[in-house]
Design a protein around this motif. Structure first.
Motif, mmCIF file in Angstrom:
data_model
loop_
_atom_site.group_PDB
_atom_site.id
_atom_site.type_symbol
_atom_site.label_atom_id
_atom_site.label_comp_id
_atom_site.label_asym_id
_atom_site.label_seq_id
_atom_site.Cartn_x
_atom_site.Cartn_y
_atom_site.Cartn_z
ATOM 1 N N TYR A 9 44.056 112.143 84.331
ATOM 2 C CA TYR A 9 45.032 112.029 83.249
ATOM 3 C C TYR A 9 45.069 113.262 82.346
ATOM 4 O O TYR A 9 45.571 113.209 81.226
ATOM 5 C CB TYR A 9 44.726 110.769 82.423
ATOM 6 C CG TYR A 9 44.668 109.530 83.281
ATOM 7 C CD1 TYR A 9 45.833 108.932 83.760
ATOM 8 C CD2 TYR A 9 43.446 108.969 83.644
ATOM 9 C CE1 TYR A 9 45.785 107.805 84.561
ATOM 10 C CE2 TYR A 9 43.394 107.829 84.450
ATOM 11 C CZ TYR A 9 44.561 107.263 84.909
ATOM 12 O OH TYR A 9 44.521 106.142 85.712
ATOM 13 N N LEU B 238 48.090 114.503 79.871
ATOM 14 C CA LEU B 238 49.163 113.506 79.741
ATOM 15 C C LEU B 238 49.343 113.073 78.289
ATOM 16 O O LEU B 238 50.457 112.736 77.870
ATOM 17 C CB LEU B 238 48.875 112.291 80.629
ATOM 18 C CG LEU B 238 49.043 112.532 82.136
ATOM 19 C CD1 LEU B 238 48.828 111.231 82.901
ATOM 20 C CD2 LEU B 238 50.416 113.113 82.455
ATOM 21 N N TYR B 239 48.254 113.082 77.512
ATOM 22 C CA TYR B 239 48.391 112.748 76.090
ATOM 23 C C TYR B 239 49.340 113.726 75.412
ATOM 24 O O TYR B 239 50.223 113.318 74.647
ATOM 25 C CB TYR B 239 47.016 112.773 75.402
ATOM 26 C CG TYR B 239 47.109 112.587 73.897
ATOM 27 C CD1 TYR B 239 47.199 111.312 73.343
ATOM 28 C CD2 TYR B 239 47.133 113.691 73.040
ATOM 29 C CE1 TYR B 239 47.305 111.137 71.969
ATOM 30 C CE2 TYR B 239 47.245 113.526 71.662
ATOM 31 C CZ TYR B 239 47.321 112.244 71.135
ATOM 32 O OH TYR B 239 47.449 112.081 69.773
ATOM 33 N N ALA C 235 52.930 113.095 76.578
ATOM 34 C CA ALA C 235 53.445 111.838 76.012
ATOM 35 C C ALA C 235 53.764 112.015 74.532
ATOM 36 O O ALA C 235 54.770 111.494 74.032
ATOM 37 C CB ALA C 235 52.414 110.727 76.204
ATOM 38 N N ASN D 294 43.846 103.992 80.321
ATOM 39 C CA ASN D 294 44.402 104.601 81.528
ATOM 40 C C ASN D 294 45.617 103.833 82.032
ATOM 41 O O ASN D 294 46.525 104.421 82.633
ATOM 42 C CB ASN D 294 43.338 104.660 82.624
ATOM 43 C CG ASN D 294 42.227 105.644 82.298
ATOM 44 O OD1 ASN D 294 42.391 106.522 81.444
ATOM 45 N ND2 ASN D 294 41.089 105.507 82.962
ATOM 46 N N TYR E 119 48.777 105.308 80.773
ATOM 47 C CA TYR E 119 49.183 106.522 81.476
ATOM 48 C C TYR E 119 49.714 106.197 82.872
ATOM 49 O O TYR E 119 50.680 106.820 83.338
ATOM 50 C CB TYR E 119 48.012 107.497 81.574
ATOM 51 C CG TYR E 119 47.597 108.098 80.249
ATOM 52 C CD1 TYR E 119 48.528 108.750 79.446
ATOM 53 C CD2 TYR E 119 46.286 108.019 79.803
ATOM 54 C CE1 TYR E 119 48.160 109.317 78.230
ATOM 55 C CE2 TYR E 119 45.904 108.574 78.588
ATOM 56 C CZ TYR E 119 46.840 109.217 77.806
ATOM 57 O OH TYR E 119 46.463 109.766 76.613
ATOM 58 N N ASP E 120 49.083 105.243 83.544
ATOM 59 C CA ASP E 120 49.554 104.854 84.880
ATOM 60 C C ASP E 120 50.995 104.355 84.817
ATOM 61 O O ASP E 120 51.829 104.685 85.674
ATOM 62 C CB ASP E 120 48.652 103.764 85.479
ATOM 63 C CG ASP E 120 47.302 104.307 85.927
ATOM 64 O OD1 ASP E 120 47.238 105.493 86.306
ATOM 65 O OD2 ASP E 120 46.323 103.548 85.900
#
Length: 337
Positions: free
Chosen positions: A267, A270-271, A274, A309, A312-313
């Protein structure tokens, strides 16, 4: 019969076709388990590596071979009969590949000691392969291989002349390989070395000359920084920069975090993405997460370090998020395509 059909029938090249129907452009993605790698290769979080030539370069210990192993594993995961053709001049330990999850029974290990040896063996193997064969070619590395003349000169005398044949041999290799891997839809990933010029604003120069750089579809430079918790180092952040790409905006950066405890962080970054596109709204050490079903922000706060998680998935499957991220990186997005 149209003029184009008559010309196609006359052609001595069996793969000649109308460009709209050209098989060479119908390529498949080989997705990795790391969205940042998929983005770097294709501009899509669910995309991946494609056929053609990809170069990785960076300082020592920047996980170049580790990323190479990940690509080999991803290829084997996609194709049950997929074989890795691995040309090796670095001789990293076998457990590097085993711990990376590769099927060792589907790797042809070819030790190489000179550029000429690599050129000959690679040419012979490519000639025997067809586009129906599921093969990925990995080379570690072209930057560390001597030419045959360099080896011979070292054995003859202490006074060793400058070797002018290495660049010519590499140029010849890439003239042979480039059309073959593209026509036969074979991905080829190689590790190379580099040096920096002595100018005020130093430039990266990749070993092997311009022909090597021109032949590559994608060139990625990998740098490293520390990941700390307090004052303790817990891992490294490896940032992949697109120095050249046919699909990605040059200069784009793709961070991948690797920690001692957990290994590669699927991940990674990804933060930040996002947050950039409004799916996470931060407030210090806390943040609000968007409900991806309703599009509304949650009323409760979540610690930044504890974003699940599962969020994120689900985000990775969100088509609006996918489109936003692709627009950020894809070259075609510049022209609004």
């Amino acid at each position: 019969m149209s003029l184009l059909e008559r010309m196609k029938k006359t052609s001595t090249i069996k793969d000649a076709s109308a460009m709209l129907d050209a098989d060479v452009y119908d390529v498949e993605n080989i997705p990795t388990n790391i969205p940042m790698l998929n983005l770097a290769f294709s501009g899509m979080v669910d995309g991946g590596l494609t056929s053609g030539i990809t170069m990785l370069a960076g300082e020592s210990r920047t996980f170049k071979t580790g990323f190479l192993v990940q690509m080999g594993k991803s290829f084997q995961d996609k194709y049950e009969d997929g074989v890795i053709l691995f040309f090796d001049s670095e001789f990293s330990p076998m457990d590097y590949w085993e711990s990376g999850g590769c099927d060792m029974g589907r790797i042809l290990h070819v030790p190489i000691t000179s550029i000429e040896q690599l050129k000959h063996e690679l040419s012979v193997q490519l000639d025997a392969l067809t586009k129906e064969d599921n093969v990925i070619i990995l080379i570690d590395s072209i930057g560390a291989i001597a030419s045959k003349k360099e080896i011979e000169d070292a054995m003859k005398s202490d006074a060793q002349p400058v070797d002018m044949t290495r660049a010519k041999a590499l140029n010849s290799l890439f003239r042979i390989v480039t059309p073959q891997v593209n026509v036969k839809k074979i991905p080829m990933v190689l590790i190379n070395s580099f040096y920096e010029t002595m100018e005020m604003y130093a430039k990266r120069i990749y070993a092997g000359g311009k022909k090597v750089l021109l032949s590559c579809d994608d060139v990625f430079f990998i740098s490293k920084s520390q990941v700390k918790e307090g004052s303790e180092k817990v891992g490294n952040m490896f940032t992949i920069t697109a120095d050249k790409s046919r699909t990605i905006r040059e200069g784009s950066k793709f961070p991948v975090k690797i920690t001692v405890k957990d290994g590669i962080d699927r991940y990674s970054n990804l933060y930040e993405l996002a947050k950039e596109f409004g799916y996470i709204v931060p407030a210090g050490a806390w943040c609000k997460l968007m409900d991806l079903d309703t599009g509304e922000l949650a009323t409760t706060n979540t610690r930044v370090s504890a974003v699940p998680n599962e969020f994120y998935d689900k985000l990775l499957l969100n088509t609006e998020f996918q489109d936003s991220v692709s627009s950020k990186y894809l070259l075609s997005a510049i022209n609004g395509e």
